[in-house]
Motif scaffolding. Structure first.
Motif, mmCIF file in Angstrom:
data_model
loop_
_atom_site.group_PDB
_atom_site.id
_atom_site.type_symbol
_atom_site.label_atom_id
_atom_site.label_comp_id
_atom_site.label_asym_id
_atom_site.label_seq_id
_atom_site.Cartn_x
_atom_site.Cartn_y
_atom_site.Cartn_z
ATOM 1 N N GLU A 69 0.792 0.820 -7.563
ATOM 2 C CA GLU A 69 2.289 1.751 -7.314
ATOM 3 C C GLU A 69 1.809 3.116 -7.319
ATOM 4 N N GLU A 70 1.097 3.544 -8.361
ATOM 5 C CA GLU A 70 0.818 4.872 -8.413
ATOM 6 C C GLU A 70 0.176 5.563 -7.121
ATOM 7 N N LYS A 71 -0.724 4.747 -6.510
ATOM 8 C CA LYS A 71 -1.325 5.279 -5.237
ATOM 9 C C LYS A 71 -0.169 5.385 -3.988
ATOM 10 N N VAL A 72 0.845 4.371 -4.138
ATOM 11 C CA VAL A 72 1.803 4.505 -3.196
ATOM 12 C C VAL A 72 2.712 5.471 -3.409
ATOM 13 N N PHE A 73 2.905 6.050 -4.964
ATOM 14 C CA PHE A 73 3.549 7.156 -4.890
ATOM 15 C C PHE A 73 3.031 8.494 -4.553
ATOM 16 N N ASP A 74 1.517 8.413 -4.825
ATOM 17 C CA ASP A 74 0.659 9.539 -4.409
ATOM 18 C C ASP A 74 0.938 9.684 -3.058
ATOM 19 N N GLU A 75 0.780 8.729 -2.156
ATOM 20 C CA GLU A 75 1.118 8.746 -0.742
ATOM 21 C C GLU A 75 2.345 9.221 -0.326
ATOM 22 N N LEU A 76 3.399 8.802 -1.067
ATOM 23 C CA LEU A 76 4.668 9.118 -0.707
ATOM 24 C C LEU A 76 4.848 10.761 -1.024
ATOM 25 N N ARG A 80 6.202 13.670 1.545
ATOM 26 C CA ARG A 80 7.433 14.342 1.453
ATOM 27 C C ARG A 80 7.434 15.657 2.345
ATOM 28 N N PRO A 81 6.512 16.598 2.381
ATOM 29 C CA PRO A 81 6.890 17.638 3.396
ATOM 30 C C PRO A 81 7.037 17.180 4.640
ATOM 31 N N LEU A 82 6.655 16.224 5.272
ATOM 32 C CA LEU A 82 6.752 15.725 6.556
ATOM 33 C C LEU A 82 8.202 15.608 6.588
ATOM 34 N N LYS A 83 8.928 14.756 5.498
ATOM 35 C CA LYS A 83 10.304 14.363 5.600
ATOM 36 C C LYS A 83 11.090 15.798 5.337
ATOM 37 N N GLU A 84 10.696 16.810 4.667
ATOM 38 C CA GLU A 84 11.448 18.008 4.537
ATOM 39 C C GLU A 84 11.441 18.667 5.650
ATOM 40 N N ALA A 85 10.319 18.767 6.623
ATOM 41 C CA ALA A 85 10.093 19.462 7.678
ATOM 42 C C ALA A 85 11.068 18.601 8.936
ATOM 43 N N HIS A 100 7.992 -5.430 -6.112
ATOM 44 C CA HIS A 100 7.715 -5.407 -7.595
ATOM 45 C C HIS A 100 8.590 -4.201 -8.222
ATOM 46 N N ALA A 101 8.555 -3.041 -7.204
ATOM 47 C CA ALA A 101 9.114 -1.756 -7.976
ATOM 48 C C ALA A 101 10.564 -1.608 -7.549
ATOM 49 N N GLY A 102 11.012 -2.210 -6.417
ATOM 50 C CA GLY A 102 12.453 -2.310 -5.897
ATOM 51 C C GLY A 102 13.144 -0.736 -6.161
ATOM 52 N N GLN A 103 14.238 -0.780 -6.801
ATOM 53 C CA GLN A 103 14.899 0.566 -6.919
ATOM 54 C C GLN A 103 14.041 1.653 -7.393
ATOM 55 N N ALA A 104 13.009 1.334 -8.192
ATOM 56 C CA ALA A 104 12.198 2.627 -8.842
ATOM 57 C C ALA A 104 11.645 3.276 -7.856
ATOM 58 N N ILE A 105 11.448 2.851 -6.912
ATOM 59 C CA ILE A 105 10.900 3.707 -5.493
ATOM 60 C C ILE A 105 11.785 4.737 -5.215
ATOM 61 N N PHE A 106 13.135 4.547 -5.066
ATOM 62 C CA PHE A 106 14.314 5.415 -4.646
ATOM 63 C C PHE A 106 14.292 6.296 -5.859
ATOM 64 N N ASP A 107 14.268 5.840 -7.185
ATOM 65 C CA ASP A 107 14.220 6.827 -8.185
ATOM 66 C C ASP A 107 13.328 7.874 -8.425
ATOM 67 N N ARG A 108 12.231 7.459 -8.063
ATOM 68 C CA ARG A 108 11.039 8.540 -7.998
ATOM 69 C C ARG A 108 10.748 9.274 -6.646
ATOM 70 N N ALA A 109 11.258 8.564 -5.560
ATOM 71 C CA ALA A 109 10.853 9.181 -4.106
ATOM 72 C C ALA A 109 12.311 9.069 -3.458
ATOM 73 N N PRO A 110 13.185 9.920 -3.904
ATOM 74 C CA PRO A 110 14.789 9.623 -3.231
ATOM 75 C C PRO A 110 14.718 9.867 -1.665
ATOM 76 N N PHE A 111 13.848 10.365 -1.160
ATOM 77 C CA PHE A 111 13.546 10.766 0.346
ATOM 78 C C PHE A 111 13.187 9.482 1.208
ATOM 79 N N VAL A 112 12.866 8.315 0.240
ATOM 80 C CA VAL A 112 12.453 7.092 1.167
ATOM 81 C C VAL A 112 13.763 6.856 1.640
ATOM 82 N N ASP A 113 13.814 6.153 2.889
ATOM 83 C CA ASP A 113 14.976 5.624 3.448
ATOM 84 C C ASP A 113 15.055 4.160 3.285
ATOM 85 N N LEU A 114 14.068 3.367 3.228
ATOM 86 C CA LEU A 114 14.285 1.698 3.045
ATOM 87 C C LEU A 114 12.850 1.236 2.288
#
Length: 475
Positions: A69-76, A80-85, A100-114
């Protein structure tokens, strides 16, 4: 979780919406990405080689290891700069980490869409389409329901992403009913569900009609397969072995407790189309540790299965998984794993330091080993196994082997690489089209691959027309 596997390129009309899928994990994850790609291409989307060129980026994830999961958040974080641009860029997390992580992904990376789980992938394409239509009500769409989207995906809509056009994956069962104390798969994939045998045979025949010569049947516990009519994996193997055009078949991953005598007998009947290689995870050579893992067999049971396989399928080569440093594992119990590897002499071993997963029983067990101790044990095991593999691969020198070419060698584009029926990697000079079957004389061996020279031209892929080769070495 290793580095993600990028989506291979496919040309398409310019100017269309483009997608990129990065995949971590096993063959099941790769095949799920093929289904996601097929769903998006069904909407007219094109495949992008680089994520920077994509309008949709999906991370199809694996959660088998603690740091996945941490590697996924590292990738996200890198996305993030791509999303901001480009605020219109759609970013999604799919697969096991999503489950497994569910809503926690949005909590840590709110720019994720789905965020869509492994059993709910049928909602991805529609959600992406609505986002591009301007419907922002689907922003931060979460779907981690346990449905049958993946296994019910229409086989004729799968985008086969592999570089080898002659090989295809076929999912026959998804989920797992075992409750191994260390494993998160029952949480991320749910309980077992099987496809009907006749439906699978239709898919196999359609693949053969498209030029596929090797199929690999997939499942988290593939040998648990039993459809509603009572057909088993053995029935599928024997029926597939008579399918015109199919030259090779494999299945992965099996559970030792379900490697029955009936299945082994079916494997013998399905030869030579069934490849003489089986990956059968043992996880530990200690009966006590196997009990703590709730594996459902002991050391002696496992060795009896190995003996039966070698008796009924002569020349079979074996691979396994081993967990090192399971909670309370003693030095003596680790030595029992080493001795089992020496006794069986596996051709391939995937060994890992125990990785606690939240939500599993083992994560709550006392007696966790210090990381330096576990890493030292892992090093001892890997050194021993490398020596065994060097000895086993050396037996191939001087033999002619049949190689199904997968593409250029990763290290040298002027060489080709492929696999024997025994799943040995073979590298040889020259550029040969992926999907070709060619005989190669082995001249040199390392612990991890064989090197040789073609001993004849690539032969036509005729149904069930084996090469006239010398007998393959046995163990």
């Amino acid at each position: 979780m290793s580095d993600p596997i990028p989506t291979p390129a496919r040309s398409g009309p310019s100017g269309g919406t483009r997608y990129h899928i990065a995949t971590w994990g096993c063959q099941m994850n790769l095949h799920d990405s093929e289904k996601l790609a097929g769903a998006l291409e069904g909407l007219g989307y094109e495949r992008a080689v680089d994520r920077e060129d994509a309008d949709v980026i999906l991370l199809n994830t694996c959660s088998i290891r603690e740091k996945a999961e941490e590697k996924v958040f590292d990738e996200l974080g890198r996305l993030r700069p791509l999303k901001e641009a480009r605020p219109g860029l759609v970013i999604g997390v799919c697969g096991c980490v999503a489950q497994h992580a569910g809503q926690a992904i949005f909590d840590r990376a709110p720019f994720v869409d789905l965020v869509v789980g492994a059993r709910a992938m049928g909602s991805v394409a529609g959600t992406v389409s609505r986002l591009f239509s301007g419907d922002r009500s689907t922003r931060q769409f979460l779907d981690i329901a346990y449905r049958d989207d993946s296994i019910r995906f229409p086989h004729d809509q799968i985008a086969r992403l592999g570089p080898n056009p002659a090989k295809a994956f076929v999912t026959i069962i998804e989920g797992c009913n075992h409750r191994c104390t260390y494993c998160i798969v029952p949480v991320t994939r749910g309980r077992e569900i099987c496809r009907p045998l006749e439906e699978l045979l239709v898919e196999v025949r359609s693949l053969a009609d498209r030029g596929v010569v090797e199929v690999e049947f997939l499942g988290q516990t593939v040998n648990a397969y039993r459809d509603a009519a009572g057909h088993t994996l053995g029935d599928l193997l024997c029926r597939t072995a008579t399918t015109a055009g199919i030259r090779r078949m494999r299945f992965t991953t099996s559970h030792p407790a379900q490697m029955t005598s009936a299945l082994i007998e079916a494997m013998a009947r399905a030869r030579p189309i069934l490849c003489p290689y089986l990956h059968l995870p043992v996880q530990s050579g200690s009966t006590r540790v196997l009990g703590a893992m709730r594996r459902g067999y002991n050391r002696e049971d496992y060795l009896r299965v190995i003996d039966s396989l070698r008796e009924r399928v002569p020349g079979i080569r074996l691979g396994t998984d081993v967990i090192v440093g399971f909670p309370t594992e003693t030095d003596q119990e680790f030595d029992e794993s080493l001795s089992l590897l020496r006794e069986v002499r596996f051709d391939t071993v995937y060994a890992f330091v125990y990785s606690p997963r939240a939500g599993t029983r083992a994560a709550e067990m006392a007696g966790a080993l210090l990381i330096p101790t576990a890493l030292a044990r892992l090093k001892r095991l890997q050194d021993q196994q490398q020596a065994i593999q060097e000895e086993l691969n050396a037996t191939w020198v001087g033999q002619d082997v049949e190689v199904l070419v997968e593409g250029p060698s990763k290290r040298d584009p002027n060489r080709s690489s492929g696999r024997t029926p025994e799943s040995r990697v073979v590298v040889f000079p020259g550029t040969v089209a992926p999907g070709s079957l060619i005989p190669v004389r082995i001249e040199r061996a390392t612990a991890y691959s064989l090197r040789g020279t073609p001993s004849g031209p690539a032969l036509p892929m005729l149904p069930h027309a084996p090469y006239n080769l010398p007998s393959r070495p046995t163990l």
